[in-house]
Design a protein around this motif. Sequence first.
Motif, short mmCIF file in Angstrom:
data_model
loop_
_atom_site.label_atom_id
_atom_site.label_comp_id
_atom_site.label_asym_id
_atom_site.label_seq_id
_atom_site.Cartn_x
_atom_site.Cartn_y
_atom_site.Cartn_z
N TYR A 1 -41.42 -47.23 -68.95
CA TYR A 1 -40.86 -47.25 -67.59
C TYR A 1 -40.98 -48.62 -66.94
O TYR A 1 -40.16 -48.97 -66.08
N LYS A 2 -41.93 -49.41 -67.36
CA LYS A 2 -41.99 -50.78 -66.87
C LYS A 2 -40.81 -51.60 -67.39
O LYS A 2 -40.21 -52.40 -66.66
N PHE A 3 -40.44 -51.37 -68.66
CA PHE A 3 -39.26 -52.05 -69.22
C PHE A 3 -37.98 -51.64 -68.48
O PHE A 3 -37.15 -52.49 -68.15
N GLN A 4 -37.82 -50.35 -68.21
CA GLN A 4 -36.63 -49.89 -67.49
C GLN A 4 -36.56 -50.46 -66.07
O GLN A 4 -35.49 -50.83 -65.59
N LYS A 5 -37.71 -50.58 -65.42
CA LYS A 5 -37.73 -51.14 -64.07
C LYS A 5 -37.36 -52.61 -64.08
O LYS A 5 -36.58 -53.08 -63.24
N CYS A 6 -37.86 -53.35 -65.03
CA CYS A 6 -37.52 -54.79 -65.12
C CYS A 6 -36.03 -54.98 -65.42
O CYS A 6 -35.38 -55.88 -64.87
N ALA A 7 -35.49 -54.14 -66.31
CA ALA A 7 -34.06 -54.25 -66.63
C ALA A 7 -33.21 -53.92 -65.41
O ALA A 7 -32.19 -54.58 -65.15
N GLU A 8 -33.62 -52.91 -64.64
CA GLU A 8 -32.85 -52.55 -63.44
C GLU A 8 -32.91 -53.66 -62.39
O GLU A 8 -31.91 -53.96 -61.74
N GLU A 9 -34.05 -54.28 -62.22
CA GLU A 9 -34.15 -55.38 -61.28
C GLU A 9 -33.31 -56.56 -61.72
O GLU A 9 -32.69 -57.25 -60.90
N TYR A 10 -33.26 -56.82 -63.01
CA TYR A 10 -32.45 -57.93 -63.51
C TYR A 10 -30.97 -57.68 -63.28
O TYR A 10 -30.23 -58.58 -62.87
N VAL A 11 -30.54 -56.45 -63.51
CA VAL A 11 -29.12 -56.14 -63.36
C VAL A 11 -28.71 -56.17 -61.90
O VAL A 11 -27.61 -56.64 -61.55
N SER A 12 -29.57 -55.71 -61.00
CA SER A 12 -29.23 -55.64 -59.58
C SER A 12 -29.53 -56.92 -58.83
O SER A 12 -29.29 -57.00 -57.63
N SER A 13 -30.06 -57.92 -59.49
CA SER A 13 -30.41 -59.17 -58.80
C SER A 13 -29.15 -59.94 -58.44
O SER A 13 -28.07 -59.73 -59.00
N GLU A 14 -29.25 -60.86 -57.51
CA GLU A 14 -28.11 -61.65 -57.06
C GLU A 14 -27.72 -62.68 -58.13
O GLU A 14 -28.58 -63.27 -58.79
N THR A 15 -26.43 -62.92 -58.23
CA THR A 15 -25.93 -63.89 -59.21
C THR A 15 -26.40 -65.30 -58.90
O THR A 15 -26.72 -66.08 -59.79
N CYS A 16 -26.46 -65.63 -57.61
CA CYS A 16 -26.87 -66.99 -57.25
C CYS A 16 -28.31 -67.27 -57.67
O CYS A 16 -28.65 -68.38 -58.09
N ALA A 17 -29.17 -66.24 -57.54
CA ALA A 17 -30.55 -66.43 -57.95
C ALA A 17 -30.67 -66.68 -59.44
O ALA A 17 -31.51 -67.46 -59.90
N ILE A 18 -29.81 -66.02 -60.22
CA ILE A 18 -29.84 -66.22 -61.67
C ILE A 18 -29.22 -67.57 -62.03
O ILE A 18 -29.69 -68.27 -62.93
N LEU A 19 -28.14 -67.97 -61.30
CA LEU A 19 -27.51 -69.26 -61.58
C LEU A 19 -28.47 -70.41 -61.33
O LEU A 19 -28.40 -71.45 -62.00
N ALA A 20 -29.36 -70.24 -60.37
CA ALA A 20 -30.31 -71.31 -60.07
C ALA A 20 -31.27 -71.57 -61.23
O ALA A 20 -31.82 -72.67 -61.35
N LEU A 21 -31.46 -70.57 -62.07
CA LEU A 21 -32.33 -70.73 -63.23
C LEU A 21 -31.62 -71.34 -64.42
O LEU A 21 -32.26 -71.66 -65.43
N MET A 22 -30.28 -71.45 -64.33
CA MET A 22 -29.52 -71.97 -65.47
C MET A 22 -29.52 -73.48 -65.47
O MET A 22 -29.56 -74.13 -64.42
N PRO A 23 -29.44 -74.11 -66.65
CA PRO A 23 -29.37 -75.58 -66.70
C PRO A 23 -28.01 -76.06 -66.19
O PRO A 23 -27.00 -75.37 -66.29
N ASN A 24 -28.01 -77.27 -65.61
CA ASN A 24 -26.79 -77.88 -65.08
C ASN A 24 -26.17 -77.02 -64.00
O ASN A 24 -24.96 -76.87 -63.91
N PHE A 25 -27.02 -76.40 -63.19
CA PHE A 25 -26.48 -75.58 -62.11
C PHE A 25 -25.72 -76.45 -61.13
O PHE A 25 -26.13 -77.53 -60.77
N GLY A 26 -24.60 -75.95 -60.68
CA GLY A 26 -23.76 -76.67 -59.73
C GLY A 26 -22.53 -77.26 -60.37
O GLY A 26 -21.60 -77.65 -59.68
#
Length: 797
Positions: free
Chosen positions: A542-567
Amino acid sequence: MSATLSTNTLGFLSCHNDHTTAIAQQSIRTIKRFVGHPYFSTLEAVNGENENVFGKVTLAKNLACLVEESSNLDESRPKSRMEVKRLSELRIKKRVKEQYMDGKFHNVMAKVIANPKTLCDAYDSIRANSNVDIALEADNIPFEAMAEELSCGNFNIEANVFSILTRGAKKEALVLPNLKLKVVLEAIRIALDIVYRPQFFKTSHGCRSGRGHFSALKYMRREISNTDWWFTLVLNKKLDYSVLNKLISTMESRIEDPSLYTILRRMFDAKVLNLEFGGFHKGHGLPQEGVLSPILMNIYLDLFDREVYRLSMKYEALGNRRHCENDRSHSKLRSWFRRQMNGNSVEKTVAEDFGIRVHTCRFMDEIFIAISGSKEDALSFKSEIQSYLQNSLLLDVDDRTEILPCNGPYGVRFLGTLVKRNVKDSPAVRAVHKLKEKVKLFASQKQEYWDAGTVKIGKKWLSHGLKKVKESEIKHLADSCSVLSQISHFRKAGMETDHWYKVLVKIWMQEINAKSKENEEHILSKCIAETSLPQELRDSFYKFQKCAEEYVSSETCAILALMPNFGINSESSSVTEIIAPVNVIKKRLLRYGLTNAEGSPRTCHMLILQDADDIIDWFSGLTSRWLRWYSECENLCEVKRIISYQVRKSCIRTLAAKFRIHESEIEKRFDSELSRIPSTQEINEIENDTLGFQDSNSDEALMYGISYSGLCLLSLARIVSSSRPCSCFVMGCVAAAPCVYTLHVMERQKFMGWKTGFTTCIHPSLHGRRIGLCKQHLKDLYLGRISLQSIDFGAWK
């Protein structure tokens, strides 16, 4: 040395002449490809650089011979309908150009239209529209006498028209020309098109070479972006004396010919011009659209195009003062000139487009306007253009049309399709969404495996419990200290083992409140299996399912900030999409009897009496229209699904009902014929063939009203016998008609309606009208090669 060179040169030229003869049999496109390399010469390879000039001259002579030989070969083969129309208009164009002097065209009626050769060319153009071979036998039309009557002003308009009345209490009359008058109308149309074609604005589409339905939608999809507001203008006006006088005064600036305007007024008095703004879609081959309606409408609304251009300069080049006050360093006039130099390219001017930008697209009387700027600017522009249409052009404008935001949830209807703005994500955003979808899919798969495993454990628990109950009844296997032995005294005498076990399970279910659970699988999984699993295993899952759900429902901008060459390339862009009216298409299938209320394909009973080839042609014509019309739509895949399932299946069931055999036998017997109505596997191949047909017949200046003519529904009325003969009703065709058909008017869409593949608005006076058609023209009508405008509805005696 020189003798050897001469011998080599002669040998080369001999081979080159043989090669020239072979090339002459190919298309002109091959010749143009060679012309595209002006410095190429095979003599250079033989004689070196010293013979470069000589090689150029020889190649030019050979290419000239190629063109001459190709033209001779073209004369020997039969000409297509497009070539016939082009040659006819070129001959008339030469006569029209001869009348140009002092900035105007003079005596067009007397010198051009009232010419037997012009009337003959116009008749050939009509036969080409009807897909009739001009080499075959033609009607006996007295062109010399007609030309004499036209030149003297004695041509009787009223004697060459006929009217059709609707049935019922409300009488509506449709006045149509006969073949003689239609020849005159076609000659006038070609002459006016030659005069006014060069001056039309590029924002106008319809009845123009390279500017039709397809080009209008292509312009909107590719060029209109980064706008804020859009709206359509709905016109509604039938031709009256005030509009006619305004039209003639406009034409007098280019053509000085009182006799031409006199015959136009006489045609208006006879109600045969059939010029109406709004009311029905133009360019769909409807009988109520007059022959002169397209060119006269373009001439009249060219004034509107010029006014829109003037207002666009006012709003774009000069701009509002408040924009200049916000940024005094920015020159509105310089930005406008820069856009004109860049060819109005959106990509080149987005960065510097700080002010108002106006996009206009007009197809005949359908007008679409998009504006980048504030809503006040859009309202002001709409108010000014409406005032011009009402006060200067004397047209009625529907005030109920609203200005809609481009990025809103609703689109606008234009040319029978839905124009909508959609946000196109950048490659980085699409990559993030794709990763999120993969994570979501992986988590859902693990959840399915977990549920299936726990349910399986719960079922084994139930079977194990039944086994223990049975073992408790065997003395040498029974355990006196077990729970079953302790509660056995509650068991009634004579109670069966299964019954006793069900009682125990029922008591357990009442204890856990099983009625509040979702289903029996949930009980087995949550209440039995998971409670017996180790706590660490459950917490980890259930911890794995909760982490996957949070990842899917997270904002795209927050994930883009973690990507290299953002912007870099992370900005989303908006695109204009053309949407086919799929829901409306499904309703039309129900109305025409192809599907039932649930959407399942059914037999079309009105087609059963026709031949099998005609039935397949009818369904094939609907398929080809959809693939041709919606090829640029975003939801083409949905249209393909309707074709492969509903249309094809309805055709098979119609043939099965006709021959009274099973559907599988129909598919085997008509396998090659049904390939024109593609299944799911064949849809891509048939699409390519259809698009090729569109490319060869895409000149709407010559094929106006044919390419977008909808499919009509005909039912067999009777077979022609020797006692009651009948000829084909198609103009220019003298063949005998083996059958008589009844025309059914199934719908009458109001302007602006949807484009569904079927004929949208046939005049109600033609409902139940009987027409005779030969086999070839019935096929042409079904497949969209001719329209209802080619049928002489007054030919029935």
